[in-house]
Each structure stands twice: as C-alpha cells, then as structure tokens.
Write an enzyme that holds these catalytic residues in place. Sequence first.
Site, PDB file in Angstrom:
ATOM      1  N   ASN A  35      -9.366 -22.362 -32.163  1.00 13.63           N
ATOM      2  CA  ASN A  35      -8.580 -22.466 -31.707  1.00 13.63           C
ATOM      3  C   ASN A  35      -7.599 -23.115 -31.058  1.00 13.63           C
ATOM      4  OD1 ASN A  35      -6.125 -20.185 -32.294  1.00 13.63           O
ATOM      5  ND2 ASN A  35      -6.670 -19.245 -30.053  1.00 13.63           N
ATOM      6  N   ASP A  58     -20.198 -26.046 -29.795  1.00 16.61           N
ATOM      7  CA  ASP A  58     -19.964 -24.530 -30.033  1.00 16.61           C
ATOM      8  C   ASP A  58     -20.482 -24.068 -29.066  1.00 16.61           C
ATOM      9  OD1 ASP A  58     -20.558 -21.628 -30.554  1.00 16.61           O
ATOM     10  OD2 ASP A  58     -19.164 -22.256 -32.343  1.00 16.61           O
ATOM     11  N   SER A 124     -10.922  -8.991 -19.433  1.00 16.71           N
ATOM     12  CA  SER A 124      -9.082  -8.243 -19.495  1.00 16.71           C
ATOM     13  C   SER A 124      -9.353  -7.240 -19.340  1.00 16.71           C
ATOM     14  CB  SER A 124      -8.902  -8.681 -21.705  1.00 16.71           C
ATOM     15  OG  SER A 124      -7.849  -8.057 -21.351  1.00 16.71           O
ATOM     16  N   TYR A 149     -12.910  -6.290 -29.546  1.00  9.35           N
ATOM     17  CA  TYR A 149     -12.174  -7.282 -28.912  1.00  9.35           C
ATOM     18  C   TYR A 149     -12.499  -6.807 -27.750  1.00  9.35           C
ATOM     19  CZ  TYR A 149      -9.624 -10.110 -25.850  1.00  9.35           C
ATOM     20  OH  TYR A 149      -9.448 -11.090 -24.491  1.00  9.35           O
ATOM     21  N   LYS A 153     -15.403  -8.087 -24.970  1.00 13.05           N
ATOM     22  CA  LYS A 153     -15.307  -8.159 -22.991  1.00 13.05           C
ATOM     23  C   LYS A 153     -16.015  -6.755 -22.193  1.00 13.05           C
ATOM     24  CE  LYS A 153     -12.715 -11.081 -23.970  1.00 13.05           C
ATOM     25  NZ  LYS A 153     -13.086 -12.637 -22.946  1.00 13.05           N
ATOM     26  N   ARG A 231       4.880  -3.317 -19.546  1.00 12.86           N
ATOM     27  CA  ARG A 231       3.154  -4.101 -18.833  1.00 12.86           C
ATOM     28  C   ARG A 231       4.016  -5.162 -18.085  1.00 12.86           C
ATOM     29  NH1 ARG A 231       1.970  -1.262 -22.804  1.00 12.86           N
ATOM     30  NH2 ARG A 231       1.214  -1.727 -24.418  1.00 12.86           N
TER      31      ARG A 231
HETATM   32  P1  NAD Z   1      -7.124 -19.291 -26.518  1.00 10.77           P
HETATM   33  O1  NAD Z   1      -7.679 -19.283 -27.495  1.00 10.77           O
HETATM   34  O2  NAD Z   1      -6.014 -20.176 -26.574  1.00 10.77           O
HETATM   35  O3  NAD Z   1      -8.542 -20.047 -25.615  1.00 10.77           O
HETATM   36  C1  NAD Z   1      -9.801 -20.065 -26.253  1.00 10.77           C
HETATM   37  C2  NAD Z   1     -10.363 -21.448 -26.268  1.00 10.77           C
HETATM   38  O4  NAD Z   1     -11.689 -20.976 -26.773  1.00 10.77           O
HETATM   39  C3  NAD Z   1      -9.892 -21.794 -27.334  1.00 10.77           C
HETATM   40  O5  NAD Z   1      -9.951 -23.298 -27.232  1.00 10.77           O
HETATM   41  C4  NAD Z   1     -11.539 -22.135 -28.651  1.00 10.77           C
HETATM   42  O6  NAD Z   1     -10.681 -23.244 -29.658  1.00 10.77           O
HETATM   43  C5  NAD Z   1     -11.917 -22.268 -28.255  1.00 10.77           C
HETATM   44  N1  NAD Z   1     -12.995 -21.303 -28.619  1.00 10.77           N
HETATM   45  C6  NAD Z   1     -13.135 -20.162 -28.495  1.00 10.77           C
HETATM   46  N2  NAD Z   1     -14.543 -19.478 -29.279  1.00 10.77           N
HETATM   47  C7  NAD Z   1     -15.622 -20.901 -28.899  1.00 10.77           C
HETATM   48  C8  NAD Z   1     -17.193 -21.222 -28.877  1.00 10.77           C
HETATM   49  N3  NAD Z   1     -17.860 -19.945 -29.763  1.00 10.77           N
HETATM   50  N4  NAD Z   1     -17.109 -22.204 -28.285  1.00 10.77           N
HETATM   51  C9  NAD Z   1     -16.635 -22.649 -28.098  1.00 10.77           C
HETATM   52  N5  NAD Z   1     -15.272 -22.956 -27.643  1.00 10.77           N
HETATM   53  C10 NAD Z   1     -14.967 -21.983 -28.446  1.00 10.77           C
HETATM   54  O7  NAD Z   1      -7.117 -17.802 -25.671  1.00 10.77           O
HETATM   55  P2  NAD Z   1      -6.858 -17.558 -24.033  1.00 10.77           P
HETATM   56  O8  NAD Z   1      -5.608 -17.028 -24.496  1.00 10.77           O
HETATM   57  O9  NAD Z   1      -6.715 -19.228 -23.575  1.00 10.77           O
HETATM   58  O10 NAD Z   1      -7.818 -16.872 -23.585  1.00 10.77           O
HETATM   59  C11 NAD Z   1      -9.029 -17.603 -22.602  1.00 10.77           C
HETATM   60  C12 NAD Z   1      -9.591 -16.010 -22.496  1.00 10.77           C
HETATM   61  O11 NAD Z   1      -9.040 -15.489 -21.830  1.00 10.77           O
HETATM   62  C13 NAD Z   1     -10.334 -15.654 -23.698  1.00 10.77           C
HETATM   63  O12 NAD Z   1     -12.282 -15.053 -23.336  1.00 10.77           O
HETATM   64  C14 NAD Z   1      -9.405 -14.162 -24.001  1.00 10.77           C
HETATM   65  O13 NAD Z   1     -10.588 -13.362 -24.469  1.00 10.77           O
HETATM   66  C15 NAD Z   1      -9.087 -14.066 -22.427  1.00 10.77           C
HETATM   67  N6  NAD Z   1      -7.938 -13.574 -22.014  1.00 10.77           N
HETATM   68  C16 NAD Z   1      -7.308 -13.589 -22.698  1.00 10.77           C
HETATM   69  C17 NAD Z   1      -5.453 -12.627 -22.425  1.00 10.77           C
HETATM   70  C18 NAD Z   1      -3.756 -13.441 -22.814  1.00 10.77           C
HETATM   71  O14 NAD Z   1      -3.222 -13.083 -22.884  1.00 10.77           O
HETATM   72  N7  NAD Z   1      -4.356 -14.759 -23.522  1.00 10.77           N
HETATM   73  C19 NAD Z   1      -5.617 -11.745 -21.683  1.00 10.77           C
HETATM   74  C20 NAD Z   1      -7.018 -11.536 -21.667  1.00 10.77           C
HETATM   75  C21 NAD Z   1      -8.227 -12.172 -21.302  1.00 10.77           C
HETATM   76  C1  UD1 Z   2      -2.933  -7.457 -26.337  1.00 12.64           C
HETATM   77  C2  UD1 Z   2      -4.017  -6.843 -26.693  1.00 12.64           C
HETATM   78  C3  UD1 Z   2      -4.799  -7.022 -25.424  1.00 12.64           C
HETATM   79  C4  UD1 Z   2      -5.041  -8.058 -24.425  1.00 12.64           C
HETATM   80  C5  UD1 Z   2      -3.149  -7.979 -24.675  1.00 12.64           C
HETATM   81  C6  UD1 Z   2      -3.399  -9.944 -23.564  1.00 12.64           C
HETATM   82  C7  UD1 Z   2      -3.475  -4.736 -28.237  1.00 12.64           C
HETATM   83  C8  UD1 Z   2      -3.593  -3.457 -28.983  1.00 12.64           C
HETATM   84  N1  UD1 Z   2      -3.968  -5.512 -27.335  1.00 12.64           N
HETATM   85  O1  UD1 Z   2      -2.216  -6.583 -25.248  1.00 12.64           O
HETATM   86  O2  UD1 Z   2      -5.828  -6.777 -25.650  1.00 12.64           O
HETATM   87  O3  UD1 Z   2      -5.504  -8.491 -23.917  1.00 12.64           O
HETATM   88  O4  UD1 Z   2      -2.564  -8.607 -25.095  1.00 12.64           O
HETATM   89  O5  UD1 Z   2      -2.986 -11.167 -25.092  1.00 12.64           O
HETATM   90  O6  UD1 Z   2      -2.704  -5.744 -29.195  1.00 12.64           O
HETATM   91  N2  UD1 Z   2       5.283  -5.782 -28.528  1.00 12.64           N
HETATM   92  C9  UD1 Z   2       5.984  -5.370 -29.462  1.00 12.64           C
HETATM   93  N3  UD1 Z   2       6.174  -6.133 -31.249  1.00 12.64           N
HETATM   94  C10 UD1 Z   2       5.742  -7.018 -30.393  1.00 12.64           C
HETATM   95  C11 UD1 Z   2       4.938  -7.734 -29.532  1.00 12.64           C
HETATM   96  C12 UD1 Z   2       4.415  -6.252 -28.365  1.00 12.64           C
HETATM   97  O7  UD1 Z   2       7.099  -4.266 -29.534  1.00 12.64           O
HETATM   98  O8  UD1 Z   2       5.682  -7.859 -31.802  1.00 12.64           O
HETATM   99  C13 UD1 Z   2       5.108  -4.783 -27.446  1.00 12.64           C
HETATM  100  C14 UD1 Z   2       3.513  -3.953 -27.415  1.00 12.64           C
HETATM  101  O9  UD1 Z   2       3.806  -2.966 -28.265  1.00 12.64           O
HETATM  102  C15 UD1 Z   2       3.427  -3.894 -26.004  1.00 12.64           C
HETATM  103  C16 UD1 Z   2       4.225  -5.351 -25.018  1.00 12.64           C
HETATM  104  O10 UD1 Z   2       4.925  -5.041 -26.188  1.00 12.64           O
HETATM  105  O11 UD1 Z   2       3.813  -2.580 -25.478  1.00 12.64           O
HETATM  106  C17 UD1 Z   2       3.051  -6.015 -24.253  1.00 12.64           C
HETATM  107  O12 UD1 Z   2       2.574  -6.396 -26.576  1.00 12.64           O
HETATM  108  P1  UD1 Z   2       1.330  -7.681 -26.174  1.00 12.64           P
HETATM  109  O13 UD1 Z   2       1.833  -8.611 -25.599  1.00 12.64           O
HETATM  110  O14 UD1 Z   2       0.471  -7.895 -27.625  1.00 12.64           O
HETATM  111  O15 UD1 Z   2       0.433  -7.465 -25.192  1.00 12.64           O
HETATM  112  P2  UD1 Z   2      -0.669  -6.246 -24.746  1.00 12.64           P
HETATM  113  O16 UD1 Z   2      -0.333  -5.026 -25.440  1.00 12.64           O
HETATM  114  O17 UD1 Z   2      -0.480  -5.130 -23.335  1.00 12.64           O
END
Ligand code: NAD
Ligand code: UD1
Length: 336
Positions: A35, A58, A124, A149, A153, A231
């Site tokens: 990704n 990986d 998360s 998902y 976690k 949020r």
């Molecule tokens: P992202 O998808 O941008 O980054 C994840 C990276 O991991 C990517 O570059 C992907 O290529 C790599 N990857 C996935 N599976 C792999 C594997 N099996 N081996 C090697 N590389 C692999 O996501 P992000 O937003 O940077 O999130 C990073 C972490 O934080 C994730 O674990 C996600 O679940 C967690 N997280 C993200 C958010 C968010 O909103 N972005 C919120 C809470 C937790």
């Molecule tokens: C989502 C994920 C959560 C993840 C987090 C950060 C879901 C149910 N939860 O959370 O697991 O950790 O992202 O990546 O997907 N919204 C709209 N319109 C849209 C998109 C979002 O109204 O097109 C609203 C949602 O209803 C929410 C807020 O915006 O109230 C934030 O949404 P989002 O950015 O998807 O984050 P979370 O729902 O908190």
Amino acid sequence: MEVLVAGGIGYIGSHTCVKMIESGMQPIIVDSLLNAKVEVLSRIEALTGKKPIFYQGDIRDEIFLDMVFRSHKIQSVLHFAGLKSVSESVLEPLRYYDNNVNGSLVLIRSMRKAGVKSIVFSSSAVVYGHSDVMPVTESFLTGMTTNPYACTKYIVERCLTDLFASESDWSITLLRYFNPVGAHPSGVIGEDPKGIPSNLMPIITQVAIGRREYLSVFGNDYPTPDGTGIRDYIHIMDLVEGHVVALESISGKSGLRVYNLGTGKGFSVFEMIEIFNQVCGVRIPYQICQRRLGDIAECWANPEKAKHDLGWTAKRSMIEIMEDTWRWQLKNPDGY
Ligand code: NAD
Ligand code: UD1
C-alpha cells in the site's frame, strides 16, 4: 540507533522516518509496497538529505526478516506494517488476519531470534470499541471490537501482552492512535490512499481538488451538538513525534506500556467542513447520507498518560492540519 521500521514507506511510517533521521536515528525500512510507492524514499531523501536503507519484502517472510536482522545492529522495531481498511476487512477477513496477525507473529519471532526485544506497535482507538464515556483512557476495557480490522489490532496487543507476561525483558509499547490526519508542512510527503479513500480528511481534500463531486456526511442524527460524528483528529507530525519520544524513552528499558496518541479534543464532521472552508478558502459540497455501519457517535482521547510518562503532547492546531493537508494535496493532486 538503528531501528527497523516495518511498513516504513506508508503514510505514518514515512513521516516517522523523516523525524527519526532528523533526530539522529537510522531507520532500516522493510515494506512490501502493498500500500505504498517507492517514490516515497526519494521524498524522504529530499527532506532529510539521507536516503533510508530499504528492503522490499513481506514481514510474513521469516527468512527475509532474519536476513535483515543479521545485516544490521537493530535495537528496536517500529511496527506499522498492516492493512487498515475497516470495510475491506469485513469483505476479506482472512487476508486481514493473515497479514496483520500472522505478519506480526513472524516479525516478533524473528526479533526474538535476533535478540531484539524492543517494539513499538501501531495500535488504534478501535480496540476500545463503543464507549458511552468520553474521553477514553488507557484503562478502558478493550476487545469488544466490531470488525476484523479492529480485532487484528486487539489480538496483536494481546499477543504482545502475553509475551511480556512470560518474558519480562521485552520492551513493548502499544500506541493507540486516534485519527491521524495532515501532512508534512513542506507538502513533500502526505497521505496517498489507494483507490477510494474511506476516511474523512482525504475525502474532503479530494472533493476540494475536484477529484470527487461531494462529501457524503454519514448521518446528522447522532446525539452530538450538530448531529454529526465527533473524532479526535491528530496532526501526523504530532503523532510521529510521539513515536520518536517513545523510542528515546524506552530504549533499553524493559516494560509493557500503553499510550493513547490523541489531542483530547473532538471535532464534528460539520466543524471539519467549516474549518476547511475558512482556512483553505474552498467550499466543500456535501450530502447527508445514512449512518455508516459500525460508526460511533463520538470518540476522543484522554492523552494525559503520554504527557505524564513521556512528556509528549499534541501541539498542532486544526488550522495547521487543514493548511498542511491542503498544501500536500495541491502540490500532489494525484498523489505520489
Ligand atoms: P499505510 O497503509 O499507509 O502503511 C502501512 C505500510 O505497511 C504500507 O506501506 C504497506 O505497504 C506496508 N505493509 C502492509 N502489510 C505489509 C506486510 N505484510 N509486509 C510488509 N509491509 C507491509 O498505513 P498507515 O496509515 O501508515 O498506518 C500504519 C499503521 O498504523 C497500520 O498498522 C494501521 O493499522 C495503524 N493505524 C493507522 C491509522 C490511520 O488512520 N492511518 C489509525 C490507527 C492505526
Ligand atoms: C475509521 C475506522 C477506524 C480507523 C480510523 C483511522 C471505520 C468504521 N473506522 O475511524 O477503524 O482506526 O478510521 O483510520 O471505518 N465520515 C463522513 N463521510 C465520509 C467519511 C467519514 O461523514 O466520507 C465521518 C464518519 O462518520 C466519522 C468521521 O467522519 O464520524 C471520521 O471518519 P473516519 O475518518 O473514517 O474515521 P473513524 O470513523 O474515526
């Protein structure tokens, strides 16, 4: 300090690598590019003057990981590698369990063989599930998850917790992110979601730049002041500073630590649209739609524990979040 950054090319990993290099640390990136795009490496180099060491592979490939650990003097691991879409996880649960849970187990096993017993795991706020009480503190019950998902976690958190119970020389830090948003203030790196984004902030900027017509607001009948979901949106640079501080303070210290990384403030969807309009001067057309399955009305963090233990606190404002996200989008209308 050499730190293996699993998933280091992704959104949070790439910003963290920049901060680590600026703080004198050496990231060793492992990423399958599942990704992410390799172009990110040149962007990190443009910002820091250093191209990070990168291994494409990986984390489920144990032989590959063993080779990486043998090739460096790695002291700690930042574990970002995972799939992160809630909706995708409902459609493809086995793929999520395999990548996120199995991948983490292989990584932890390889660390153990290499004698590297320090890990910071990207968890998360989803591990808390629904809660009627706000703000959320780390002592709240976890595990009442509502989708695969979130469950991955929670399971990895449990694995690491059980590991610590049996081997107390590990240093394990579980960071529970609230809603990471924004981009590096240069606009050189940012979030580049593949396909149709599901999170609010990337959709707002894609509407603003004309890549999509309008924003669907998922429900305006929640029990919140304006009826839309609330949020805790945290600037990516604040989030990554939390990682660097955690790395600095835990290195060499065994223990199991859990921290919320959030701001302690909640914003509604309508407030986000309004602030974006005002800060970036672009109106966001929207339509009210049905609630999204699995959504909760409100969620924000109590970040006091991270402040108390690590001296970390989120400093950047919602205005900076909007400005930085918009700068990234304007400079990179089609992403990387
Ligand atoms: P992202 O998808 O941008 O980054 C994840 C990276 O991991 C990517 O570059 C992907 O290529 C790599 N990857 C996935 N599976 C792999 C594997 N099996 N081996 C090697 N590389 C692999 O996501 P992000 O937003 O940077 O999130 C990073 C972490 O934080 C994730 O674990 C996600 O679940 C967690 N997280 C993200 C958010 C968010 O909103 N972005 C919120 C809470 C937790
Ligand atoms: C989502 C994920 C959560 C993840 C987090 C950060 C879901 C149910 N939860 O959370 O697991 O950790 O992202 O990546 O997907 N919204 C709209 N319109 C849209 C998109 C979002 O109204 O097109 C609203 C949602 O209803 C929410 C807020 O915006 O109230 C934030 O949404 P989002 O950015 O998807 O984050 P979370 O729902 O908190």
